[in-house]
Write a protein that holds these residues in place. Sequence first.
Motif, PDB file in Angstrom:
ATOM      1  N   ARG A   1      -6.383  -6.752  -5.814  1.00  0.00           N
ATOM      2  CA  ARG A   1      -6.004  -5.798  -6.871  1.00  0.00           C
ATOM      3  C   ARG A   1      -6.465  -6.269  -8.245  1.00  0.00           C
ATOM      4  O   ARG A   1      -7.018  -5.496  -9.015  1.00  0.00           O
ATOM      5  CB  ARG A   1      -4.493  -5.564  -6.875  1.00  0.00           C
ATOM      6  CG  ARG A   1      -4.050  -4.671  -5.746  1.00  0.00           C
ATOM      7  CD  ARG A   1      -2.663  -4.081  -5.910  1.00  0.00           C
ATOM      8  NE  ARG A   1      -2.438  -3.178  -4.778  1.00  0.00           N
ATOM      9  CZ  ARG A   1      -2.030  -3.572  -3.575  1.00  0.00           C
ATOM     10  NH1 ARG A   1      -1.750  -4.841  -3.364  1.00  0.00           N
ATOM     11  NH2 ARG A   1      -1.899  -2.695  -2.592  1.00  0.00           N
TER      12      ARG A   1
ATOM     13  N   ARG B   1       0.843  -1.201   0.000  1.00  0.00           N
ATOM     14  CA  ARG B   1       0.000   0.000   0.000  1.00  0.00           C
ATOM     15  C   ARG B   1       0.880   1.253   0.000  1.00  0.00           C
ATOM     16  O   ARG B   1       0.560   2.261  -0.635  1.00  0.00           O
ATOM     17  CB  ARG B   1      -0.873  -0.063   1.255  1.00  0.00           C
ATOM     18  CG  ARG B   1      -2.177   0.651   1.209  1.00  0.00           C
ATOM     19  CD  ARG B   1      -3.112   0.175   0.120  1.00  0.00           C
ATOM     20  NE  ARG B   1      -4.333   0.983   0.173  1.00  0.00           N
ATOM     21  CZ  ARG B   1      -4.819   1.635  -0.853  1.00  0.00           C
ATOM     22  NH1 ARG B   1      -4.251   1.563  -2.033  1.00  0.00           N
ATOM     23  NH2 ARG B   1      -5.906   2.341  -0.719  1.00  0.00           N
TER      24      ARG B   1
ATOM     25  N   SER C   1       1.030  -3.458  -7.458  1.00  0.00           N
ATOM     26  CA  SER C   1       0.910  -2.336  -6.527  1.00  0.00           C
ATOM     27  C   SER C   1       1.660  -1.105  -7.057  1.00  0.00           C
ATOM     28  O   SER C   1       1.532  -0.014  -6.521  1.00  0.00           O
ATOM     29  CB  SER C   1       1.429  -2.729  -5.139  1.00  0.00           C
ATOM     30  OG  SER C   1       2.834  -2.867  -5.181  1.00  0.00           O
TER      31      SER C   1
ATOM     32  N   LYS D   1      -4.635   4.909  -8.244  1.00  0.00           N
ATOM     33  CA  LYS D   1      -5.224   3.661  -8.739  1.00  0.00           C
ATOM     34  C   LYS D   1      -6.732   3.828  -8.867  1.00  0.00           C
ATOM     35  O   LYS D   1      -7.339   4.550  -8.060  1.00  0.00           O
ATOM     36  CB  LYS D   1      -4.908   2.514  -7.775  1.00  0.00           C
ATOM     37  CG  LYS D   1      -3.460   2.061  -7.802  1.00  0.00           C
ATOM     38  CD  LYS D   1      -3.157   1.349  -9.112  1.00  0.00           C
ATOM     39  CE  LYS D   1      -1.714   0.962  -9.251  1.00  0.00           C
ATOM     40  NZ  LYS D   1      -1.293  -0.065  -8.348  1.00  0.00           N
TER      41      LYS D   1
ATOM     42  N   GLU E   1       1.944   1.761  -3.434  1.00  0.00           N
ATOM     43  CA  GLU E   1       0.801   2.220  -4.227  1.00  0.00           C
ATOM     44  C   GLU E   1       0.472   3.693  -3.975  1.00  0.00           C
ATOM     45  O   GLU E   1       0.139   4.439  -4.887  1.00  0.00           O
ATOM     46  CB  GLU E   1      -0.408   1.346  -3.865  1.00  0.00           C
ATOM     47  CG  GLU E   1      -1.573   1.435  -4.780  1.00  0.00           C
ATOM     48  CD  GLU E   1      -2.455   0.193  -4.638  1.00  0.00           C
ATOM     49  OE1 GLU E   1      -2.559  -0.562  -5.607  1.00  0.00           O
ATOM     50  OE2 GLU E   1      -3.012  -0.025  -3.550  1.00  0.00           O
TER      51      GLU E   1
ATOM     52  N   LYS F   1      -8.950  -4.498 -10.740  1.00  0.00           N
ATOM     53  CA  LYS F   1      -8.378  -3.944 -11.970  1.00  0.00           C
ATOM     54  C   LYS F   1      -9.138  -4.454 -13.201  1.00  0.00           C
ATOM     55  O   LYS F   1      -9.459  -3.694 -14.113  1.00  0.00           O
ATOM     56  CB  LYS F   1      -6.901  -4.361 -12.060  1.00  0.00           C
ATOM     57  CG  LYS F   1      -6.138  -3.731 -13.214  1.00  0.00           C
ATOM     58  CD  LYS F   1      -4.638  -3.973 -13.095  1.00  0.00           C
ATOM     59  CE  LYS F   1      -3.960  -3.433 -14.348  1.00  0.00           C
ATOM     60  NZ  LYS F   1      -2.584  -3.121 -14.198  1.00  0.00           N
TER      61      LYS F   1
END
Length: 729
Positions: free
Chosen positions: A161, A93, A129, A219, A96, A165
């Motif tokens: 994720r 994280r 990430s 993201k 990210e 995604k």
Amino acid sequence: MTDFTMTTDQDGVATIIWDVKSKSMNVMSTEAFTLLSDLVDTALADAGVKGIILTSGKKDFAGGMDLKVIAQMRACGAQAIFDSLMGIHKVMRKIERAGMDPKTQKGGKPIAAALPGTALGIGLELPLSCHRIFAADNPKAKIGLPEIMVGIFPGAGGTTRLSRKLGAMMAAPFLLEGKLVDPKSAKASGLIDEVVAPEDLMKRAKEWVLAAADADLVKPWDAKGYKMPGGAPYSAPGFPTFVGASAMVHGKTMGVYPAAQALLAAVYEGALVPFDTALKIEARHFTSVLMNPSSAAMIRSLFINKEALEKGANRPAAPDQSVKKLGVIGAGMMGAGIAYVSALAGIEVVLIDASQEAADRGKAHSEGILDKGMKRGTVTAEKKAEVLVRITATTDYAALKGADLIVEAVFEDPKVKAEVTAKVEAATGADCIYATNTSTLPISGLAGASTRPQQFIGIHFFSPVDKMNLVEIIRGEKTGDIAVAKALDFVRQIRKTPIVVNDARFFYANRCIIPYINEGIRMVAEGVEPALIENAAKLVGMPLGPLQLVDETSIDLGVKIAKATKAAMGADYPDEAVDKVLFWMADAGRMGRKSKSGFYAYDEKGDRLGLWDGLAAKYPRDKMQPSLADVQHRLLFAQVLEAVRALEDGVLTDIREGDVGAILGWGFAPWSGGPFSWLDIIGAARAVEICRGLTAQFGPRFHAPALLREMAEKGETFYTRFGGEKKAA
Ligand code: NAD
């Protein structure tokens, strides 16, 4: 610890290089992950660093997490596993969010992943990430999340994720089936962002890092108004995906693989909550999977032990025995397959049969497989020509001159085999090793026809040869170490998994699988509902029920084996009840799938229609049917007790081979890690107790072997007693 190193160039781009010096492929360890986290902290805190590229010092990016570490995690307990997963999430994280202001989503540093080659497991979760993933255009590279194949699922954020995604539907093949793709396909399916020429990989990643805007770093799931592609699970478009996936998972796993179910739950539940909570949910499910003994057993058998056997764990010390020229005698179903896999591995093959026509037919088998590969685009015309030119199909034994290994695969008849042995020995040099692919005849007996019994060995392939990965190597009484080393080196060359066993009737795999089939047939004779027998087997993780299996391998083969076994055992023969059913089927011409009639009914194309209803007329179903668990115990114990007896008798000398061989050879409930792992999961004491009940009801074939009883008394497991593992405290 130097698994990760970092350098920063004059433009302010920091490059973190992953390079595990002691290994040819990068794998992640706990310590390395801490180091990576520290380097990211340093780069993010350094005002001179504008952005980061994460790449590898090797030709590939990474093979994933070190599975040995994962296999040992269970011993740490659930809380420690969960805490360590949350620690991993925190680092990912951090990557990210890259130092951006949580409110304005600005001020972060771009982090790109640059993958020179294969990126698997955490080797893809980590890039996921990052803010952008670049991959070199390397068609040999494999990209994906194969965790499910070894009984776990992507637990370092990959599940959460990737489903966010791509959407649950598009992510499903990668998460649920462990699908691996090359970089171009990975880009097409949205797994990665850009494919670039290998020489431009770092240049392009750097360009992007230097040009990235604030918005490029956010993201989708951290942006306002994020919606899961394909729809959230509670939405009208999203709901059917989960219903379908759930049905598919149950259809494929029969509920015995905890990982697939937990993965689906993590995706579904995770999609209902904010991203960080979803990671927590993923960690909870991953913890529960790791705490399930099935995952550790699967990793141990399907990864650690399988690899150890492939690397020659039981190879006698001897110089390299790689095969240069192979002779295959008998170009039928097995011989043709053996010739194909050997030529494919670059070995020169002489394929001999009694007539030129039969030899040519055997070679045509390779052509057929290669043609199919060409249609699929996996084989080029050059490759096809290169493989075929290595196979000489002939009737002339003189062509065997210079061969260093022979594999005989002629009819299962000792007389025919003896004649072939003599002819081959007359045509080959004194050092040539001779292997027979017999499936039922004891090796030591066949070696009687040889003038060089120390060079005589069994190399038992499974059908179809190009698909089945196990090869059983059988040491006869007089087989020498060089012959064993030769067989092992050959199996390594053709990239299959070997087990080495001592000679006895049916060796190891067939010895265990025959009682499984027989137990199923015996139940038919007793009036047990055939559908109950078949489904009980599948619900415990067997790929085929015993009745389907005997239909596939053919009823007449069953009859042949039964007759030969009876002749060898005389009055001790225990399977008369089975033979009544089997012989009745054979007399009626119901030979199994090949005759489009057997325990199952078939259509004209040979597709199964369902269990044959004529069975009930001959063997009426009992009104009182046994419980599912009783049927499952009978089917499983028929196999595992035979495996234990094989160990007691010295046929098996290594329980790892017993477990790996069972899964690869006849598909023994892979979720269990194999027969010995399964017995360890239920415990020897419980196993002995079940045996007692089965013996009382069904007879002495279920009597617990002395070894198992002794282990029950001592509180031992197979892996503590024979596998060097520590006893649980
Ligand atoms: P097959 O009948 O398909 O092939 C045997 C081939 O040997 C035929 O092409 C035949 O013409 C040839 N042959 C017979 N006598 C010969 C001789 N004197 N010289 C040269 N060629 C001769 O049989 P298969 O299924 O390929 O089985 C071959 C061997 O492999 C057997 O020992 C069998 O037990 C064993 N095996 C079979 C399987 C299986 O599933 N079919 C699995 C493992 C092992």
